[in-house]
Scaffold this active site. Structure first.
Site, PDB file in Angstrom:
ATOM      1  N   LYS A   1     -13.133  -0.479   6.556  1.00 57.86           N
ATOM      2  CA  LYS A   1     -13.765  -1.458   5.651  1.00 57.86           C
ATOM      3  C   LYS A   1     -14.712  -2.383   6.418  1.00 57.86           C
ATOM      4  O   LYS A   1     -15.818  -2.649   5.978  1.00 57.86           O
ATOM      5  CB  LYS A   1     -12.715  -2.325   4.956  1.00 57.86           C
TER       6      LYS A   1
ATOM      7  N   TRP B   1       0.893  -1.167   0.000  1.00 54.96           N
ATOM      8  CA  TRP B   1       0.000   0.000   0.000  1.00 54.96           C
ATOM      9  C   TRP B   1       0.928   1.212   0.000  1.00 54.96           C
ATOM     10  O   TRP B   1       1.825   1.310   0.848  1.00 54.96           O
ATOM     11  CB  TRP B   1      -0.849  -0.054   1.278  1.00 54.96           C
TER      12      TRP B   1
ATOM     13  N   ASP C   1       0.027  -4.507   9.964  1.00 54.60           N
ATOM     14  CA  ASP C   1      -1.062  -3.642   9.537  1.00 54.60           C
ATOM     15  C   ASP C   1      -2.282  -4.523   9.283  1.00 54.60           C
ATOM     16  O   ASP C   1      -2.282  -5.345   8.373  1.00 54.60           O
ATOM     17  CB  ASP C   1      -0.656  -2.902   8.252  1.00 54.60           C
TER      18      ASP C   1
HETATM   19  N1  PLP Z   1      -3.432  -0.185   5.521  1.00 54.80           N
HETATM   20  C1  PLP Z   1      -3.806  -0.746   4.366  1.00 54.80           C
HETATM   21  C2  PLP Z   1      -3.047  -1.914   3.858  1.00 54.80           C
HETATM   22  C3  PLP Z   1      -4.877  -0.227   3.640  1.00 54.80           C
HETATM   23  O1  PLP Z   1      -5.215  -0.773   2.485  1.00 54.80           O
HETATM   24  C4  PLP Z   1      -5.582   0.888   4.151  1.00 54.80           C
HETATM   25  C5  PLP Z   1      -6.683   1.496   3.430  1.00 54.80           C
HETATM   26  O2  PLP Z   1      -6.870   1.359   2.257  1.00 54.80           O
HETATM   27  C6  PLP Z   1      -5.154   1.425   5.366  1.00 54.80           C
HETATM   28  C7  PLP Z   1      -4.085   0.864   6.024  1.00 54.80           C
HETATM   29  C8  PLP Z   1      -5.795   2.651   5.948  1.00 54.80           C
HETATM   30  O3  PLP Z   1      -7.013   2.495   6.484  1.00 54.80           O
HETATM   31  P1  PLP Z   1      -7.856   3.749   6.981  1.00 54.80           P
HETATM   32  O4  PLP Z   1      -8.688   4.184   5.835  1.00 54.80           O
HETATM   33  O5  PLP Z   1      -8.644   3.229   8.110  1.00 54.80           O
HETATM   34  O6  PLP Z   1      -6.916   4.816   7.394  1.00 54.80           O
END
Ligand code: PLP
Length: 398
Positions: free
Chosen positions: A248, A132, A213
């Site tokens: 999500k 990501w 994560d």
């Molecule tokens: N980590 C990963 C791998 C993600 O795909 C995402 C969101 O797409 C996040 C963290 C971040 O999540 P949030 O929207 O709750 O900040």
């Protein structure tokens, strides 16, 4: 001459840029598979029933909005601990986990990164290749040098696990390794339980710092199943970081609900860690917002609402799996010769389709099908109405 004369224009976020392009597209059959958001079979962002029920109850007894404690709602933090580690687990029972409410999973990562920079200023950070994209940016902006460990092998459309282990083995002691606990973004490929054991053994032997994560707990195989990896790190006696996101799993993207949990050796150490996490929060945004955390805490701490949430989350998980199968079947029916069954072995919201940048551009310009240039598609945005068009479009560019 202005103070800002020399300020350079920052590059546009690629996903948000894609969204703008999608919004401006007049193709009536357009499909947005770019952004990582779950849509239901009607193409709508769901408002979960458990969330509606919790909000209704909150509205019936409206509360004033005072400041929350710096580390957030206590009932929220304890619910997160239960979800991530198990309420009855030794780590939670002994009080050696420090958990803070955070502004989404991103906030959890950022609080952890800032805290790590204070305690390990010279450490390097490794993220998966690919990862990501915000992982790199978050840790770089916290002041770290960020490198990668091998993960995806495009040639074999699978994980280069030997490469991953070799890269972790070669890392210096104290290196911070960002690992996707489940539902790897962007590839959709997770390592197996047996491979996790090997990763944990290297993390332990080399003295690495695991930062897990967990943005998709419940989207892979189940809430407990996806969380099991955390228990393995804990069982190995490691001090780990875990970021949680409910964006999500509760479909609460805009409420920014997440957390950071840090596993210390004992209760007293956890209290010291917590005190430092609170300083990071205090000097960034003082304390978290009330609503999203209150909703999630209300759902997780009420047996009926929790059961409803688990049912609704399972519904999302199952629908994504069905869409993966329909995609494989539909591509075959649309005349694609090559074996696309890898799509069903991937897990979570994304599929690395293996399509080239040129093919992804053609998908957009000729068919209004939007995925990222890397070939990533959000399978959680497929539905019974758009799947045929997507299959025909992919078949036409392959
Ligand atoms: N980590 C990963 C791998 C993600 O795909 C995402 C969101 O797409 C996040 C963290 C971040 O999540 P949030 O929207 O709750 O900040």
């Amino acid at each position: 001459m202005s103070l800002f004369s020399a300020v350079e224009m920052a590059p546009r976020d690629p996903i948000l840029g894609l969204n703008e392009q999608y919004a401006a597209d007049t193709n009536p059959q357009k499909v947005n598979l770019g952004v990582g958001v779950y849509f239901d079979d009607n193409g709508k962002l769901p408002l979960l029933k458990c969330v509606q029920a919790a909000e209704k109850a909150m509205m019936e007894e409206p509360k004033a909005r005072g400041y929350l404690p710096i580390d957030g709602i206590a009932a929220y933090d304890s619910a997160v601990k239960g979800l991530v580690f198990g309420a009855d687990s030794e780590v939670v029972q002994s009080g050696r986990v420090a958990t803070v409410q955070a502004i989404g999973g991103t906030g959890g990562l950022k609080i952890g990164a800032d805290f790590l920079k204070k305690i390990s200023p010279n450490a390097k950070v490794l993220i998966s290749n690919p990862s990501w994209e915000n992982h790199r940016a978050i840790f770089q902006n916290a002041g770290f040098e960020v490198g990668t460990y091998s993960y995806y092998d495009a040639a074999t459309r699978s994980i280069n696990f030997d490469g991953m282990l070799a890269d972790l083995n070669a890392a210096a002691a104290g290196t911070i390794v960002v690992l996707h606990a489940c539902c790897h973004n962007p590839t959709g490929y997770d390592i197996t339980a047996e491979q996790w054991e090997q990763v944990i053994a290297v993390v332990k032997a080399k003295g690495l710092v695991a930062f897990l994560d967990m943005a998709y707990q419940g989207f892979g195989h189940g809430i407990a199943e996806d969380g099991a990896v955390i228990g393995k790190f804990v069982a190995a006696g490691l001090n780990i970081f875990v970021s949680t996101s409910f964006s999500k799993s509760f479909s609460l993207y805009g409420e920014r609900v997440g957390a950071l949990s840090v596993v210390a050796n004992d209760k007293e150490e956890a209290a010291r860690v917590l005190s430092q996490l609170k300083i990071v929060i205090r000097t960034n945004y003082s304390n978290p917002p009330t609503h999203g955390g209150a909703v999630v805490a209300a759902v997780l701490n009420n047996p009926e609402l929790r059961a409803l949430w688990e049912e609704e989350l399972a519904g999302m998980r199952v629908r994504i799996k069905e869409m993966r199968q329909k995609l494989v079947d539909g591509l075959k029916a649309a005349g694609v010769q090559q074996d696309m069954s890898f799509i069903t072995t991937q897990i979570g919201m994304f599929s690395y389709s293996g399509l080239s940048k040129e093919q992804m551009i053609r998908l957009r310009s000729e068919f209004g099908v939007y995925g990222t240039d890397t070939g990533r598609m959000c399978v959680a945005a497929l539905n019974s109405k758009n799947i045929d068009h997507v299959c025909k479009a992919i078949a036409a560019v392959i």
